[in-house]
Scaffold this motif. Sequence first.
Motif, mmCIF file in Angstrom:
data_model
loop_
_atom_site.group_PDB
_atom_site.id
_atom_site.type_symbol
_atom_site.label_atom_id
_atom_site.label_comp_id
_atom_site.label_asym_id
_atom_site.label_seq_id
_atom_site.Cartn_x
_atom_site.Cartn_y
_atom_site.Cartn_z
ATOM 1 N N ASN A 258 0.887 -1.344 0.221
ATOM 2 C CA ASN A 258 0.039 -0.074 0.132
ATOM 3 C C ASN A 258 0.902 1.416 -0.063
ATOM 4 N N LYS A 259 1.808 1.262 0.826
ATOM 5 C CA LYS A 259 2.794 2.521 0.872
ATOM 6 C C LYS A 259 3.359 2.622 -0.440
ATOM 7 N N HIS B 175 2.320 1.867 -3.470
ATOM 8 C CA HIS B 175 1.446 2.377 -4.203
ATOM 9 C C HIS B 175 1.104 3.860 -4.155
ATOM 10 N N GLU B 176 0.947 4.213 -2.898
ATOM 11 C CA GLU B 176 0.661 5.571 -2.431
ATOM 12 C C GLU B 176 1.913 6.546 -3.045
ATOM 13 N N ARG B 177 3.116 6.122 -2.860
ATOM 14 C CA ARG B 177 4.364 6.786 -3.376
ATOM 15 C C ARG B 177 4.481 7.081 -4.846
ATOM 16 N N LYS C 265 1.690 6.756 -6.761
ATOM 17 C CA LYS C 265 0.648 7.858 -7.163
ATOM 18 C C LYS C 265 1.115 9.304 -7.031
ATOM 19 N N GLU C 266 1.958 9.636 -5.734
ATOM 20 C CA GLU C 266 2.305 10.725 -5.632
ATOM 21 C C GLU C 266 3.305 11.504 -6.646
#
Length: 665
Positions: A8-9, A11-13, A15-16
Motif C-alpha cells: 500500500n505504501k 502504491h501511494e508513493r 501515485k504521488e
Amino acid sequence: MTKYDDQNKNHEREKEELRGEVAGQTKELKEQVDFSNTLLDALSDLDQGMGIVDPTADKFVYVNKALTKILGYSREEILKFDSILDITPSEEMDHLKERQRRRAKGEQISNKYDTAVVGKDGKKVYLEVSVKPIGDPDNLKLIGLIRDISEEKDVQGQLTDAQKKLEEMVAARTEELNDAVLEIKEVLNNITDAYIRLNKKGAVVDVNRQAEKLLKKKKGELCSKNFWSEFPQIKESQLYKSWNDICGGNKGVDYEEFWKPINRWVEVHAYPMEDSDVTIYLRDIQAKKMAEEEVQARLRDSEAERAKDEALLTSIGEAVVAVNRNGKIIFSNGAAQRWFGWGAKELHNNNVDELIPLIDERGKVVTGKRRPMKKAMEQRMRVSEVGFSVRQKHGSSLPVSLTAAPIINKGEVIGAVSVYRDIRKEREIDRAKSEFVALASHQLRTPLTITSWYTEKLASVTDDKARKKYIKELQTANVRMINLVDALLNASRLELGTLGTDPERFSIADLADRVLDDLKPIINKKRLRLRREYDKELKEITTDKKLFGIILENLLSNAVKYTDELGEVRLKIEKNESSINIAVRDTGFGIPIAQHKKIFQKMFRADNARERESDGTGLGLYIVHSIVKQYGGRVWFESEEGKGSEFFVTIPLKEMGKNNVKDGG
C-alpha cells in the motif's frame, strides 16, 4: 507490519510521483498555450496579411486582421470556407491545383508566387504570397505572408499602355518626317542635273535618277561604294584634285570638264555640306559643248553661214551673247533678250558691261579683265564661272553660271561668246534642303534627348510615384516633339509648294472655339481672362479648314504663351462684304520696337520672348504670314513692350474657296 501494508505504501508513493509529473506537464502545456496565444495576438496586429493553412484540407485555420481587410471577408467567414478554392478565380485554379499536386508528391516548389483571389465585393485581388511549412510531419501547417499587389498590377498595366501609345505616336510622327524627306528626294529626282552625294572618304551616299542615267549604273550598284574606285579615271579630274579643300569646308568648285568614264562633257558644281558630306551636281553639257564648238566654227566661216549659226543659237534655251574684241555686242539670242529685258536692237553694238552688268557675291560690278568674256579672249581658252548675278533692265538680279569661249578666226581672237545659265532653282532647292535638315536636327535634339533620358530612368526605377512623374515628363516631351515636327513639316511644305489644300464648308466660330478648348488647360492654369467677340453675321464659309486652323492656333497659342498669370486674351472675328477679319489681343510681354520688322521672319523670336519662355521654334508667325500671303490677304500687328500685342489678319472672301496654296499632289 504486514506484506500488504508495504504494498500500500509503495502504491501511494507511486501515485504521488505521478501527480507531480502530471502537474509539471500541465504547467508546461499551459505555458505553451499562453505563448501561442501571445504569438497569434502579435500576428493578428501585423500590417501585412498572414494566414495559416491546413494543406491536407486546403483551408485556412487562422487569418490575421490585415488579411481580412485585403479579402473583405470577416475572420469567421474565411475560416468557414471549405477550401481556398472557394475564392480562387477559374483562371488561377489550374495553377493552384498544380502546386497542391506537386506538394503532395513531395516535389520542390517555390515558396514565393503571385496569384489572385476573388474578394467579398466580387472584384479580383492580386496577391504576392510567401509560404513556409511549420510543425512536424504529422501535424504540418503552411504559414503564408500575403501582400496586396493589385495597385502595382494596375500601374504596370497603365505603364505598358502608355509606353505602347508613345511608341505608336513616335512611329506615326517619324513616318510623317520620312514622308517629308521622301518629298525632298522626289524633288531631287526630278531636277535635270545629276545629283551625287559623297561622304568625306568618297563613299556614295545618294544619287538621283539623272545620275543613274549619266553614270549608267543603278543606285543600288553605287551606294556605299567608293566613287573613285568605281570610276578611277575621275582621279584625273579637277574634282578629285580639289577634294581635300572641298571636304575641309574651305570652298566649292564649279567648272566644266570632259569626263572620260562617261565620255561626255559635264558641268560640275561641288559644295561641302554641314554634315561633312559633299553634294555634287553634274549637268550633261555635251550638247552645249557641241553647240559652242559649232558656234566658233561657224563664226570663222563665211558670212553666208551666219544665218545658220544665229538660228542654232536662238534655239538654245539658255542665254547666249557674243561680243567683239571691244566688248560690243554683236549677237544675242531670244533667251538673252527675255532674261535681261532688252530688245535685240537695244543690245546690238552696245557695250556688254553697261547693258548686261555682272555682279559678284560682294555686290560689286565685274568689269574689265575680271569679266569671263575678257578672260576667255586673253587666255584663248574656255572659262566657266559661277557666283555671279546679272542686273536686268528693270533692276532685278538673276543668279547665273556662265561659260565664255574665245572666237578665233585664222589664229586671231576676234571676240568671245558667253552662255548664261539660270541657277535660281538649284539655289532654292539647296537652301530649302539644308535649312530643313539643319533645323530639324537642331530642334528635335532636345525633346529626343529628354525622351531618351526619361525612358532610361523609367526602366530603372520601381517606385510608382517616380514612374508616374517620368511618364508625365515623357508625355510633355512627346507633345513638344509633335508640335516641332508639325511646324517643321508645314514650313518645309510651304517653301517647297507641297502644302495641299482641301476646301470645305465649316463654321469659323466653331473652329475658333475648338482651338480655344485645346488651350484651356494653359488658360486655366494661368487664370487668364478670355474674351470672345464673334460677328453675328459670321456664318459658314468655304475654304481649307486645316490652313485656317493653323492661322488661329498660332496666333492664339502665342497670345496665351506670352501672357503672364491673371492677364487677358481677346479673340475678335468679323465679316464684312469683302473679307474675314481676325484680331487677337493680349496683355503679355509685347515686342521690342527695334525687332518689329523681323517678327515674321523664319525662326525669329523676340529677345524678351526667348529670355522668359524658352520653348518655341520661331516658325509660327512665319507660317501664318506665308498662308495669309498665299490667300492674297494681309497680316500686321501693333505692340508695346511690357503692355501686350494685337495681331490682325484680313483675308479676301473671293480668295477663300480657291486652291491658292500650291498642291504638291
